[in-house]
Design a protein around this motif. Sequence first.
Motif, mmCIF file in Angstrom:
data_model
loop_
_atom_site.group_PDB
_atom_site.id
_atom_site.type_symbol
_atom_site.label_atom_id
_atom_site.label_comp_id
_atom_site.label_asym_id
_atom_site.label_seq_id
_atom_site.Cartn_x
_atom_site.Cartn_y
_atom_site.Cartn_z
ATOM 1 N N THR A 186 0.760 -1.160 -0.048
ATOM 2 C CA THR A 186 -0.174 -0.177 -0.050
ATOM 3 C C THR A 186 0.855 1.250 -0.197
ATOM 4 O O THR A 186 0.533 2.116 -0.580
ATOM 5 N N TRP A 187 2.040 1.192 0.566
ATOM 6 C CA TRP A 187 2.918 2.349 0.796
ATOM 7 C C TRP A 187 3.530 2.870 -0.616
ATOM 8 O O TRP A 187 3.842 3.797 -0.812
ATOM 9 N N ALA A 188 3.797 1.711 -1.469
ATOM 10 C CA ALA A 188 4.277 2.050 -2.910
ATOM 11 C C ALA A 188 3.204 2.682 -3.631
ATOM 12 O O ALA A 188 3.954 3.852 -4.272
ATOM 13 N N LEU A 189 1.792 2.667 -3.318
ATOM 14 C CA LEU A 189 1.061 3.207 -3.907
ATOM 15 C C LEU A 189 0.627 4.606 -3.302
ATOM 16 O O LEU A 189 0.762 5.691 -4.231
ATOM 17 N N ASN A 190 0.823 4.638 -2.059
ATOM 18 C CA ASN A 190 0.414 5.986 -1.364
ATOM 19 C C ASN A 190 1.763 7.093 -1.779
ATOM 20 O O ASN A 190 1.467 8.106 -1.815
ATOM 21 N N GLU A 191 2.832 6.365 -2.071
ATOM 22 C CA GLU A 191 3.837 7.439 -2.332
ATOM 23 C C GLU A 191 4.311 7.432 -3.848
ATOM 24 O O GLU A 191 5.361 8.039 -4.213
ATOM 25 N N GLY A 192 3.526 6.864 -4.609
ATOM 26 C CA GLY A 192 3.634 6.923 -6.011
ATOM 27 C C GLY A 192 4.563 6.266 -6.535
ATOM 28 O O GLY A 192 4.994 6.502 -7.825
ATOM 29 N N ALA A 193 5.316 5.248 -6.035
ATOM 30 C CA ALA A 193 6.149 4.063 -6.599
ATOM 31 C C ALA A 193 5.271 3.588 -7.646
ATOM 32 O O ALA A 193 6.331 2.838 -8.546
ATOM 33 N N ILE A 194 4.239 3.023 -7.562
ATOM 34 C CA ILE A 194 3.581 2.368 -8.421
ATOM 35 C C ILE A 194 2.101 3.082 -8.614
ATOM 36 O O ILE A 194 1.706 3.762 -7.765
ATOM 37 N N ASP A 195 1.496 2.567 -9.746
ATOM 38 C CA ASP A 195 0.328 3.379 -9.884
ATOM 39 C C ASP A 195 -0.795 2.309 -9.405
ATOM 40 O O ASP A 195 -0.756 1.231 -8.932
ATOM 41 N N GLU A 196 -2.207 2.550 -9.583
ATOM 42 C CA GLU A 196 -3.276 1.877 -8.888
ATOM 43 C C GLU A 196 -3.380 0.671 -9.387
ATOM 44 O O GLU A 196 -3.688 -0.180 -8.924
ATOM 45 N N GLU A 197 -3.362 0.584 -11.066
ATOM 46 C CA GLU A 197 -3.189 -0.743 -11.636
ATOM 47 C C GLU A 197 -2.106 -1.603 -11.105
ATOM 48 O O GLU A 197 -2.454 -2.772 -11.176
ATOM 49 N N ALA A 198 -1.068 -1.456 -10.999
ATOM 50 C CA ALA A 198 -0.053 -2.143 -10.737
ATOM 51 C C ALA A 198 -0.159 -2.490 -9.262
ATOM 52 O O ALA A 198 0.033 -3.607 -8.949
ATOM 53 N N PHE A 199 -0.939 -1.477 -8.333
ATOM 54 C CA PHE A 199 -1.084 -2.291 -6.984
ATOM 55 C C PHE A 199 -2.121 -3.223 -7.029
ATOM 56 O O PHE A 199 -1.970 -3.961 -6.404
ATOM 57 N N LEU A 200 -3.263 -2.989 -7.945
ATOM 58 C CA LEU A 200 -4.313 -3.967 -7.997
ATOM 59 C C LEU A 200 -3.732 -5.320 -8.190
ATOM 60 O O LEU A 200 -4.078 -6.253 -7.766
ATOM 61 N N ARG A 201 -2.867 -5.301 -9.280
ATOM 62 C CA ARG A 201 -2.533 -6.572 -9.815
ATOM 63 C C ARG A 201 -1.547 -7.441 -8.919
ATOM 64 O O ARG A 201 -1.710 -8.372 -8.588
ATOM 65 N N GLN A 202 -0.831 -6.392 -8.193
ATOM 66 C CA GLN A 202 -0.068 -7.047 -7.039
ATOM 67 C C GLN A 202 -0.949 -7.837 -5.980
ATOM 68 O O GLN A 202 -0.800 -8.545 -5.684
ATOM 69 N N ALA A 203 -1.923 -7.023 -5.697
ATOM 70 C CA ALA A 203 -3.111 -7.409 -4.511
ATOM 71 C C ALA A 203 -3.679 -8.685 -4.966
ATOM 72 O O ALA A 203 -3.732 -9.632 -4.258
ATOM 73 N N TRP A 204 -4.129 -8.850 -6.270
ATOM 74 C CA TRP A 204 -4.697 -9.926 -6.629
ATOM 75 C C TRP A 204 -3.900 -11.168 -6.893
ATOM 76 O O TRP A 204 -4.283 -12.173 -6.555
ATOM 77 N N MET A 205 -2.507 -10.982 -7.188
ATOM 78 C CA MET A 205 -1.436 -12.042 -7.386
ATOM 79 C C MET A 205 -1.354 -12.689 -5.819
ATOM 80 O O MET A 205 -1.380 -13.760 -5.848
ATOM 81 N N ILE A 206 -1.231 -11.751 -4.929
ATOM 82 C CA ILE A 206 -0.977 -12.300 -3.551
ATOM 83 C C ILE A 206 -2.461 -13.017 -3.180
ATOM 84 O O ILE A 206 -2.458 -14.251 -2.526
ATOM 85 N N HIS A 207 -3.576 -12.513 -3.609
ATOM 86 C CA HIS A 207 -4.646 -13.351 -3.473
ATOM 87 C C HIS A 207 -4.857 -14.785 -4.061
ATOM 88 O O HIS A 207 -5.355 -15.384 -3.442
ATOM 89 N N GLU A 208 -4.597 -14.784 -5.214
ATOM 90 C CA GLU A 208 -4.444 -16.052 -5.828
ATOM 91 C C GLU A 208 -3.337 -16.869 -5.103
ATOM 92 O O GLU A 208 -3.742 -18.281 -4.817
ATOM 93 N N GLU A 209 -2.368 -16.478 -4.627
ATOM 94 C CA GLU A 209 -1.249 -17.405 -3.871
ATOM 95 C C GLU A 209 -2.391 -17.828 -2.551
ATOM 96 O O GLU A 209 -2.066 -19.281 -2.351
ATOM 97 N N ARG A 210 -2.885 -17.128 -1.826
ATOM 98 C CA ARG A 210 -3.446 -17.424 -0.697
ATOM 99 C C ARG A 210 -4.847 -18.583 -1.064
ATOM 100 O O ARG A 210 -4.885 -19.377 -0.370
ATOM 101 N N GLU A 211 -5.345 -18.159 -2.237
ATOM 102 C CA GLU A 211 -6.248 -19.183 -2.569
ATOM 103 C C GLU A 211 -6.000 -20.530 -2.765
ATOM 104 O O GLU A 211 -6.458 -21.489 -2.529
ATOM 105 N N LYS A 212 -4.867 -20.389 -3.510
ATOM 106 C CA LYS A 212 -4.167 -21.905 -3.724
ATOM 107 C C LYS A 212 -3.868 -22.737 -2.393
ATOM 108 O O LYS A 212 -4.141 -24.034 -2.287
ATOM 109 N N MET A 213 -3.142 -21.957 -1.582
ATOM 110 C CA MET A 213 -2.817 -22.608 -0.285
ATOM 111 C C MET A 213 -4.293 -22.930 0.398
ATOM 112 O O MET A 213 -4.388 -24.116 1.132
ATOM 113 N N PHE A 214 -5.476 -22.115 0.505
ATOM 114 C CA PHE A 214 -6.627 -22.556 1.083
ATOM 115 C C PHE A 214 -7.152 -23.914 0.512
ATOM 116 O O PHE A 214 -7.470 -24.755 1.279
ATOM 117 N N PHE A 215 -7.108 -23.818 -0.611
ATOM 118 C CA PHE A 215 -7.800 -24.893 -1.420
ATOM 119 C C PHE A 215 -6.856 -26.133 -1.299
ATOM 120 O O PHE A 215 -7.533 -27.470 -1.308
#
Lengths: 251, 698
Positions: B392-421
């Motif tokens: 979140t801080w990379a987006l807060n401080e302009g190091a990445i844009d919103e789309e890059a943040f979203l992609r990152q968040a969803w990639m992490i989410h997918e990792e989590r889903e794999k573990m859970f299933f």
Amino acid sequence: MLASLVLFLISVATGIGLLWVFRRTSDQAAIRATKKRLQARLLELRLYADDPRVVLAAQKALLVENLRYFALMLRPALYATVPVVILLIALDGFYGRRPLAPGETAVLTAVLDGQAAPDEPVSLEAPTGIAVETPAVHALARREVSWRIRAEEPVAGQLRLTSEGETVLMPVVAGEGLHCCLYGRRVRSRLAWLLAPGAAPLDARWVKEIKLDYPAAEVSYFGLRTHWLVWFLVFSMAAAFLLKGRFRVTV
Amino acid sequence: MSSAAGLLLLALMSAAGLYFDGGSGQHLAYIGPGAGFAFLGSFLTLLWAFAVSAATMLTWPVRMAWKAAKRRRSLKKARVKKLIFVGLDGYDPRTAERLMAEGRLPNLSRLAKEGSYRRLRTTFPSLSPVAWSTFATGVSPARHNIFDFLNRNLKSYLPELSSSRVNKPRRVFKIGRYHIPLSKPSVDLRRKSIPFWKILGQHEVDCTILRIPITFPPEKFNGRLLSAMCTPDLRGTQGSFSFFSTRNESVTYETGSRYPLQRSGNVVKGVLEGPDHPLVPDAGKLGVPFTIYLNGARNSATLEIGGEKYPLRVGEYTPWVPVTFKAGVAVKARGICRFLLNQTEPDVNLYVTPINIDPENPALPISHPSYYSAYLAKLLGAFATVGMAEDTWALNEGAIDEEAFLRQAWMIHEEREKMFFNALDRLREGVAACVFDASDRIQHMFYRYLEGRADGPLADTIEKMYQRMDELVGRVFRYVDEETVLFVLSDHGFGSFRRGINLNTWLLDHGYLALKDGAETAGPYFKGVDWSRTKAYTLGLAGLYLNIAGREAEGIVQPGAEAEAVKAELIEKLSGLKDPATGETAIQRVYATNRLYRGPYLEDAPDLIVGYNDGYRTSWAAAQGIVEREVFTDNPKPWSGDHSVDPVLVPGVLFSNRKIAAEDPGIEDLAPTALELFGLPTPGHMEGKSLFQAAAPA
């Protein structure tokens, strides 16, 4: 001593060469991934040890991953086989046989050409220091003629085999230790000659091949004597294992 | 050579790729050491697998009999075989109810219709580390000792991580400049009390606990656990990104670092900074050099790091890249990170995620058993391990844009889903629990779209997130049968964060805080505060502390009557505080913690918890102990949603496939419920009640 050192160096070089072949010809990413899954399944056996259903599923997955692993190894193995086989054949000429020790016997066999009469007389003349113990024994079905010879003293000479007025020579060596280029075969076929590349090719009408059954040699390292191929295996594998990280190869 | 040895040798040689013509003893083929390793490796793997399996099968009846006997004693009243928790951090009831009414959350609607849906009371304060700790232990913060992300050091007033502490090795051998540790660094978990999965494990109930906050370091128990929130990155921080640029300018980030890139034609070089040198205290940080080869104008490049090459494309993350920081022979720390090439012209800009602890070779324990993280990584691929993985801080401080943040968040989410299933696939009896964080992080960063303060192509991001979480719940249904209880819950809801309040400034203005030398402002972590004249201060997100004599190093407020009087004054003055710029009520209510909780760690709690109104929160500066000129400031950051407000305003959600009896459930009720479902009584120290027991009449 020098022969042992050379075998060691060749083994190490072979290990390195094969690492290079593996790196160039194998799907390293797939091998890495497959190995990781294999390791994961092993860990799964521990993590779910109380659940036979998971354990059996992990076993099944292990088998599948192993098959996949072998399939991934096939391509580099095929690439490696041809040069390594040629190398080993060549090395066997150096390290595989030893000269006859004084008092030791060996069988000399001449394989006759298909056009020659199977019972055509073949004479054998041995150099000084080599005794011919038996008369020629014909195996008609195999079209072979054999003699048993015995070394009486250290010698490096030629056995003379004559038939149809044509004489061919077969080197014979008796004495101690390894002897370079000790090929117990001479062959007429160029294709067959690939298996004895250091031996002089045969060029006679009546004989296809001459074989002298030298005793197998052993090579010694660290006070241990065994077949040279064992040492070759040990050194080449050790070199490959120690250097695979440096070459960034996963096997 | 003996015949046995000969046979062994033959087997080994055969395994190693040698093949003999048995008659003459002459070789026919040799595939080489690669095949030898392959064969030996596979052979040993299979041998080991069969040995373990055989041992498992042979001992299984005995173990099962033992476990059954143990379970019969303790679980004879068990009502379920499986219990599944799906934690959706920050899933807000107001948004969920609206979307359900619009028919956009079919799976959650089905749960609500066929089972139960309630708003879930959260903790005071309504912060994830606090609430999830209560979820795990069934007790209030005064009994689990987690009150915020940060706590203050009573001697220095400096902030400390509230959940864990990494201690340096106790014994060090010094040779010249080298300090060689003779013991491992230890990590203490500061959360107290007992999580329900530990109790269940003692009764042979199998539990897999994935990414539930405040589980670092992982506690030993009879089950599997992957640590979550507050797990550090390889640098020891809570996640600090790296930003590289060829542009020579001075930029300071709060939670990241900027580094130069050296460009020569199409070749760009940089050094990725890692942890401190572990052996030489003054040697600075370890680094791994990398090179980027630009491919002309095609917006692509090749990254070379650690001897491996990875393709880079502008706007696309690399897969997890392993990086090894070497401090000497056999001393190395392994991490993983993703690279994102932001642009190649006119300047090359490269963002690198925080360097996560490599789950395959963790530098610190991040799972129980220790090899559980390696198992997951080897089977499912590398995954983010740092506590707050979405940057979140990379987006807060302009190091990445919103789309890059979203992609990152969803990639992490997918990792989590794999573990859970993966866990659900293996769950026959017991508990599987996983917390998904994307719901929290995305709302933090996109809330201004939800409330209409911003517009654009990503305006519906939060609603899409709610729907995606609903789809996740739908996939979990496959694992739910008559003997399964499913809970979908969130730890808190969400609100807007438009204006920040600096209570340190307010305290200064009202005579409760004093500065040295007549200064009007104070720097981070109370630099310049005159403690000898300070009665109260704030640090972190929700707490207000009195400067108590005998507790704080330079305390001046006497405990007892004086402290109670100061608290009463502050409660009276701050409750209903208005924002002069908007006329809105900024603070709803202020709570005295000694009236909220009872427990052995009450002394460590903030003295007051500030219940900010929706739209308000403690300011970024106040959270760091800064005293500014203004009490109220606008919040210009993308971090535009928050939940550190009055907990009454941000309850969570609770869905279940079973009818629950409790009308006003709280997050502390989940742990007793889990125990009750497996027939275990609620321990006396727990404050929650089973959700399936009707509330006692008032």
